[in-house]
Design a protein around this motif. Structure first.
Motif, mmCIF file in Angstrom:
data_model
loop_
_atom_site.group_PDB
_atom_site.id
_atom_site.type_symbol
_atom_site.label_atom_id
_atom_site.label_comp_id
_atom_site.label_asym_id
_atom_site.label_seq_id
_atom_site.Cartn_x
_atom_site.Cartn_y
_atom_site.Cartn_z
ATOM 1 N N THR A 69 -5.170 -4.657 -6.853
ATOM 2 C CA THR A 69 -5.356 -3.633 -5.825
ATOM 3 C C THR A 69 -4.095 -2.793 -5.676
ATOM 4 O O THR A 69 -2.980 -3.268 -5.956
ATOM 5 N N SER A 70 -4.283 -1.572 -5.206
ATOM 6 C CA SER A 70 -3.134 -0.733 -4.879
ATOM 7 C C SER A 70 -2.497 -1.256 -3.588
ATOM 8 O O SER A 70 -3.139 -1.965 -2.808
ATOM 9 N N ALA A 71 -1.251 -0.882 -3.353
ATOM 10 C CA ALA A 71 -0.528 -1.371 -2.171
ATOM 11 C C ALA A 71 -1.219 -0.969 -0.878
ATOM 12 O O ALA A 71 -1.207 -1.732 0.094
ATOM 13 N N ASP A 72 -1.868 0.211 -0.862
ATOM 14 C CA ASP A 72 -2.540 0.671 0.361
ATOM 15 C C ASP A 72 -3.960 0.135 0.500
ATOM 16 O O ASP A 72 -4.626 0.363 1.506
ATOM 17 N N ARG A 75 -7.628 1.410 -3.540
ATOM 18 C CA ARG A 75 -8.145 1.355 -4.906
ATOM 19 C C ARG A 75 -7.999 -0.052 -5.442
ATOM 20 O O ARG A 75 -7.111 -0.798 -5.046
ATOM 21 N N ASP A 110 -12.989 2.462 -5.422
ATOM 22 C CA ASP A 110 -12.370 3.087 -4.259
ATOM 23 C C ASP A 110 -12.917 2.357 -3.049
ATOM 24 O O ASP A 110 -14.102 1.969 -3.026
#
Length: 133
Positions: A69-72, A75, A110
């Motif tokens: 996963t992305s840090a935020d 995604r 997403d």
């Protein structure tokens, strides 16, 4: 494990358990679905129709799941192995007669407000065709 990774794992768990209602509950109503080597469909009704078709033609299980996963958390990507059985002839593909197959595959996601808003699936169609032909 972060919430996005948990969401993606829940998605594949529902898929493996053939929990259609649970599977669909994880998706945003305007889900964007990029079908591997095919088109794009938008909306939960289109995804549900796709899912009904797929479960009629194939019995599949996801294993060896790795989720990134992305840090935020907006995604994610997943890599996995699909083990399946070709049950019913799908369109112009070879005639189905229970052929077994195993494919490495991946997907990109997403995520917004705890729901999956886009899924882009990818696998090697030539490999699958060679296994079921």
């Amino acid at each position: 494990m972060n919430k996005t990774a948990e969401l993606i794992r829940a998605y594949y768990n529902a898929f493996n358990q053939q929990d259609k209602a649970g599977f669909l509950a994880l998706l945003d109503d305007r889900i964007i679905h990029d079908i591997s080597q095919s088109g794009r469909e938008i909306g939960k009704p289109a995804f549900e129709k796709f899912l009904t078709h797929i479960t009629r033609c194939y019995r599949e299980n996801i294993s060896d799941l790795a989720v990134m996963t992305s840090a935020d958390g907006l995604r994610a990507a997943a890599e996995f192995t699909i083990t399946g059985e070709y049950l019913h002839t799908d369109g112009n593909f070879p005639k189905a007669h229970g052929q077994k197959y195993t494919l490495p595959a991946g997907a990109f996601f997403d995520v917004r407000d705890g729901k999956i808003t886009r899924i882009s699936n990818h696998y090697n169609l030539k490999d699958w065709l060679a296994q079921v032909s």
